[in-house]
Design a protein around this motif. Structure first.
Motif, short mmCIF file in Angstrom:
data_model
loop_
_atom_site.label_atom_id
_atom_site.label_comp_id
_atom_site.label_asym_id
_atom_site.label_seq_id
_atom_site.Cartn_x
_atom_site.Cartn_y
_atom_site.Cartn_z
N LYS A 252 -69.43 40.02 63.35
CA LYS A 252 -69.75 39.89 61.90
C LYS A 252 -68.70 40.63 61.08
O LYS A 252 -68.25 40.14 60.04
CB LYS A 252 -71.15 40.43 61.61
N THR A 255 -65.25 38.68 61.34
CA THR A 255 -65.23 37.44 60.55
C THR A 255 -64.81 37.73 59.11
O THR A 255 -64.07 36.95 58.50
CB THR A 255 -66.65 36.81 60.59
N ALA A 285 -72.56 34.34 65.71
CA ALA A 285 -72.44 35.56 64.90
C ALA A 285 -71.46 35.38 63.76
O ALA A 285 -71.55 36.04 62.73
CB ALA A 285 -72.03 36.74 65.78
N SER A 286 -70.50 34.45 63.94
CA SER A 286 -69.49 34.24 62.89
C SER A 286 -69.94 33.17 61.89
O SER A 286 -69.16 32.75 61.03
CB SER A 286 -68.15 33.83 63.51
#
Ligand SMILES: C[S@@+](CC[C@H](N)C(=O)[O-])C[C@H]1O[C@@H](n2cnc3c(N)ncnc32)[C@H](O)[C@@H]1O
Length: 324
Positions: A252, A255, A285-286
């Protein structure tokens, strides 16, 4: 404490077989460091031997202290090592002195060479001497994919992965590690390669403190190297409970720090995850921004009958148009 007995292992035979399998490595004039013996698959569980130029380091988790003279002779028979050091694992319950043995030579430092880069290693320290040999192909990939990029090397250790970026003509490389002792070692690796550096690009600190700050400051990168240890310690700066390698939280952050077209090179060290699980986890997660592009693994010097026991490296690329 009971003295260990010699094992029934014929070390010369095992070492000869392992050495012959590594012929492509010792015949390659661009490499003088590789794992000589990977005991888990080659006949002695818990023993690994690595070569760093003319030094050999034996790491043992099973008590083979009585075998060490025989092992020393076996190694000298295949290569004219100048220094040989054996280090027992702390799980053996022995003091550092009892488990560290200088078997040959007097030097505790060595410089080894890999695809045009030099690395310094400290032979007698308890853990990794300074270069993870299973990441050879990852370093080579990084060198070939860093030109003109701003690269962030997270969990930098002695800096070998970020140094590979600098060698590959990166515009800038920032190294981050929380351990104070490592920054001079990163610096030394740059110095022996005559690669220019700014000490302000070697940051000491906790990732969970620095990454939110970097995001807030609007920093952007075109490549991020993400190699967390198998178990990331809970950080006082993390607002969540860190778990395993903690990829969901770390991705996170990454990104938000990545420019479109940028890459993330992630290293998976856990056996409870498949490569597919890992890649799905990163993409999720991205928010769909990071898509897997290619995979790398360790070389023939890390033979494993189970592919998931090898080092697994995935490269993800940030697409400008995130999926739905
Ligand atoms: C497995 S090593 C990384 C190896 C390195 N990528 C290489 O190939 O040479 C893990 C490193 O992460 C660092 N580290 C662990 N937790 C950290 C944290 N929360 N913040 C910053 N560094 C951390 C340790 O000090 C250690 O040097």
């Amino acid at each position: 404490m009971m003295e260990p007995n010699t094992t029934a292992i014929d070390w010369q035979e095992l070492i000869n077989i392992a050495w012959e399998k590594r012929r492509p490595l010792w015949q390659n004039s661009h490499i003088d460091c590789f794992r000589v013996f990977h005991g888990y698959e080659e006949g002695s569980r818990g023993t690994v031997i690595e070569k760093f130029n003319d030094a050999a380091v034996i790491d043992y988790k099973t008590d083979i202290r009585e075998d060490l003279p025989q092992l020393r002779e076996a190694l000298l028979h295949i290569f004219p090592f100048k220094n040989i050091i054996a280090k027992g694992h702390q799980s053996l319950g022995l003091s550092l002195k009892e488990r560290t043995h200088i078997l040959h030579g007097n030097d505790t430092l060595a410089t080894c060479n890999e695809y045009g880069l030099k690395f310094t290693v400290k032979l007698d320290i308890p853990h990794n001497p300074g270069l993870y040999l299973d990441a050879r192909d990852a370093r080579n990939w990084i060198t070939g994919n860093s030109s003109n990029r701003r690269v962030l090397n997270l969990f930098a250790f002695t800096g070998s992965l970020g140094l590979s970026s600098a060698y590959g003509k990166a515009a800038e490389v920032i190294h981050l590690d929380r351990s104070k002792e490592l920054l001079p070692r990163i610096q030394e690796n740059y110095r022996i390669n005559n690669i220019k550096f700014e000490t302000r690009n070697f940051l000491r600190g906790d990732i969970y403190k620095h990454l939110p700050r970097a995001i807030k400051a609007g920093k952007k990168f075109d490549g991020i190297i993400l190699d967390p240890p198998p178990k990331v310690y809970q950080s006082p700066h993390a607002k969540h409970k860190t778990n395993g390698q903690d990829f969901p939280a770390l991705i996170k952050y990454c990104t938000q720090l990545l420019n479109p077209g940028g890459w993330v090179l992630g290293m998976l060290h856990r056996f409870d995850f498949s490569c597919d699980d890992f890649e799905d986890q990163v993409t999720d997660a991205s928010g769909g921004l990071l898509l897997p592009q290619s995979r790398l693994t360790s070389g023939i010097d890390f033979p494993e009958s189970m592919p998931d026991k090898k080092l697994r490296v995935s490269i993800f690329v940030a697409h400008s148009d995130p999926g739905p």
